[in-house]
Design a protein around this motif. Structure first.
Motif, PDB file in Angstrom:
ATOM      1  N   MET A   1       0.842  -1.188   0.000  1.00 38.23           N
ATOM      2  CA  MET A   1       0.000   0.000   0.000  1.00 38.23           C
ATOM      3  C   MET A   1       0.882   1.245   0.000  1.00 38.23           C
ATOM      4  O   MET A   1       1.818   1.347   0.767  1.00 38.23           O
ATOM      5  CB  MET A   1      -0.902   0.013   1.235  1.00 38.23           C
ATOM      6  N   LYS A   2       0.550   2.171  -0.881  1.00 35.92           N
ATOM      7  CA  LYS A   2       1.255   3.447  -0.955  1.00 35.92           C
ATOM      8  C   LYS A   2       0.285   4.577  -0.616  1.00 35.92           C
ATOM      9  O   LYS A   2      -0.924   4.437  -0.799  1.00 35.92           O
ATOM     10  CB  LYS A   2       1.779   3.703  -2.368  1.00 35.92           C
ATOM     11  N   ILE A   3       0.838   5.678  -0.160  1.00 37.04           N
ATOM     12  CA  ILE A   3       0.061   6.903   0.014  1.00 37.04           C
ATOM     13  C   ILE A   3       0.511   7.869  -1.067  1.00 37.04           C
ATOM     14  O   ILE A   3       1.695   8.186  -1.176  1.00 37.04           O
ATOM     15  CB  ILE A   3       0.269   7.528   1.404  1.00 37.04           C
ATOM     16  N   HIS A   4      -0.431   8.326  -1.889  1.00 36.11           N
ATOM     17  CA  HIS A   4      -0.139   9.251  -2.978  1.00 36.11           C
ATOM     18  C   HIS A   4      -0.670  10.637  -2.602  1.00 36.11           C
ATOM     19  O   HIS A   4      -1.874  10.795  -2.404  1.00 36.11           O
ATOM     20  CB  HIS A   4      -0.820   8.790  -4.272  1.00 36.11           C
ATOM     21  N   GLU A   5       0.229  11.599  -2.454  1.00 39.12           N
ATOM     22  CA  GLU A   5      -0.178  12.980  -2.154  1.00 39.12           C
ATOM     23  C   GLU A   5      -0.478  13.681  -3.466  1.00 39.12           C
ATOM     24  O   GLU A   5       0.410  13.817  -4.323  1.00 39.12           O
ATOM     25  CB  GLU A   5       0.919  13.700  -1.379  1.00 39.12           C
ATOM     26  N   VAL A  34      -5.224  -1.044  -6.112  1.00 36.79           N
ATOM     27  CA  VAL A  34      -6.311  -1.158  -5.150  1.00 36.79           C
ATOM     28  C   VAL A  34      -5.698  -1.287  -3.758  1.00 36.79           C
ATOM     29  O   VAL A  34      -4.729  -2.015  -3.563  1.00 36.79           O
ATOM     30  CB  VAL A  34      -7.212  -2.375  -5.480  1.00 36.79           C
ATOM     31  N   GLY A  35      -6.235  -0.547  -2.813  1.00 39.01           N
ATOM     32  CA  GLY A  35      -5.706  -0.537  -1.444  1.00 39.01           C
ATOM     33  C   GLY A  35      -4.811   0.653  -1.153  1.00 39.01           C
ATOM     34  O   GLY A  35      -4.555   0.968   0.006  1.00 39.01           O
ATOM     35  N   ASP A  36      -4.316   1.323  -2.191  1.00 37.01           N
ATOM     36  CA  ASP A  36      -3.517   2.535  -1.983  1.00 37.01           C
ATOM     37  C   ASP A  36      -4.389   3.635  -1.400  1.00 37.01           C
ATOM     38  O   ASP A  36      -5.621   3.613  -1.514  1.00 37.01           O
ATOM     39  CB  ASP A  36      -2.921   3.035  -3.307  1.00 37.01           C
ATOM     40  N   LEU A  37      -3.750   4.613  -0.789  1.00 39.71           N
ATOM     41  CA  LEU A  37      -4.451   5.777  -0.241  1.00 39.71           C
ATOM     42  C   LEU A  37      -4.131   7.003  -1.077  1.00 39.71           C
ATOM     43  O   LEU A  37      -2.991   7.208  -1.484  1.00 39.71           O
ATOM     44  CB  LEU A  37      -4.033   6.021   1.214  1.00 39.71           C
ATOM     45  N   THR A  73      -7.583  18.630   3.349  1.00 45.09           N
ATOM     46  CA  THR A  73      -7.136  17.362   2.773  1.00 45.09           C
ATOM     47  C   THR A  73      -8.090  16.249   3.168  1.00 45.09           C
ATOM     48  O   THR A  73      -8.562  16.213   4.306  1.00 45.09           O
ATOM     49  CB  THR A  73      -5.711  17.014   3.255  1.00 45.09           C
ATOM     50  N   VAL A  74      -8.391  15.372   2.218  1.00 38.01           N
ATOM     51  CA  VAL A  74      -9.174  14.170   2.506  1.00 38.01           C
ATOM     52  C   VAL A  74      -8.326  12.960   2.156  1.00 38.01           C
ATOM     53  O   VAL A  74      -7.548  12.983   1.198  1.00 38.01           O
ATOM     54  CB  VAL A  74     -10.516  14.140   1.747  1.00 38.01           C
ATOM     55  N   LEU A  75      -8.475  11.911   2.942  1.00 39.06           N
ATOM     56  CA  LEU A  75      -7.734  10.673   2.717  1.00 39.06           C
ATOM     57  C   LEU A  75      -8.710   9.626   2.214  1.00 39.06           C
ATOM     58  O   LEU A  75      -9.692   9.299   2.884  1.00 39.06           O
ATOM     59  CB  LEU A  75      -7.068  10.212   4.014  1.00 39.06           C
ATOM     60  N   MET A  76      -8.453   9.123   1.006  1.00 42.35           N
ATOM     61  CA  MET A  76      -9.367   8.194   0.347  1.00 42.35           C
ATOM     62  C   MET A  76      -8.644   6.888   0.033  1.00 42.35           C
ATOM     63  O   MET A  76      -7.457   6.895  -0.306  1.00 42.35           O
ATOM     64  CB  MET A  76      -9.895   8.802  -0.954  1.00 42.35           C
ATOM     65  N   THR A  77      -9.367   5.781   0.117  1.00 45.67           N
ATOM     66  CA  THR A  77      -8.849   4.469  -0.244  1.00 45.67           C
ATOM     67  C   THR A  77      -9.262   4.139  -1.672  1.00 45.67           C
ATOM     68  O   THR A  77     -10.417   4.354  -2.048  1.00 45.67           O
ATOM     69  CB  THR A  77      -9.432   3.387   0.698  1.00 45.67           C
TER      70      THR A  77
END
Length: 105
Positions: A1-5, A34-37, A73-77
């Motif tokens: 899983m990665k977080i993409h800003e 799928v599963g990344d944020l 900012t919103v954090l989405m899956t």
């Protein structure tokens, strides 16, 4: 899983935040999975924006330019990905709000 800003135009930000817009179309230059944020920050005219607190007569007066770490900012899956009928190199991602729930015994 990665977080993409990522930057998200203020025109779309409120719709994503409210749950009305449940997808993102992006160039797949980050190998989205799928599963990344997706960390989506309000952005317009080269500036990150934050909603001012209080009552304002119109939307333009309710936003102020801020550094990225203070922007709305919103954090989405990412729940789904397809490139069907997209321009080369682009994907559609189904997204939903990220939530972490802990149940105490």
């Amino acid at each position: 899983m990665k977080i993409h800003e990522l930057k998200l135009d203020t025109f779309y930000f409120d719709d994503v935040k409210s749950g009305l817009k449940t997808f993102e179309i992006r160039k797949n230059d980050r190998d989205y999975q799928v599963g990344d944020l997706l960390s989506l920050s309000r952005f317009e005219d080269g500036k990150y924006l934050k909603t001012k607190s209080g009552f304002y007569a119109n939307k333009e007066n309710s936003l102020k330019a801020v550094p990225l770490n203070e922007a709305d900012t919103v954090l989405m899956t990412v729940t789904y990905i397809t490139d069907y009928e997209q321009k080369d190199g682009y994907v559609v991602m189904g997204i939903e709000p990220y939530a972490h729930v802990t149940i105490d015994d």
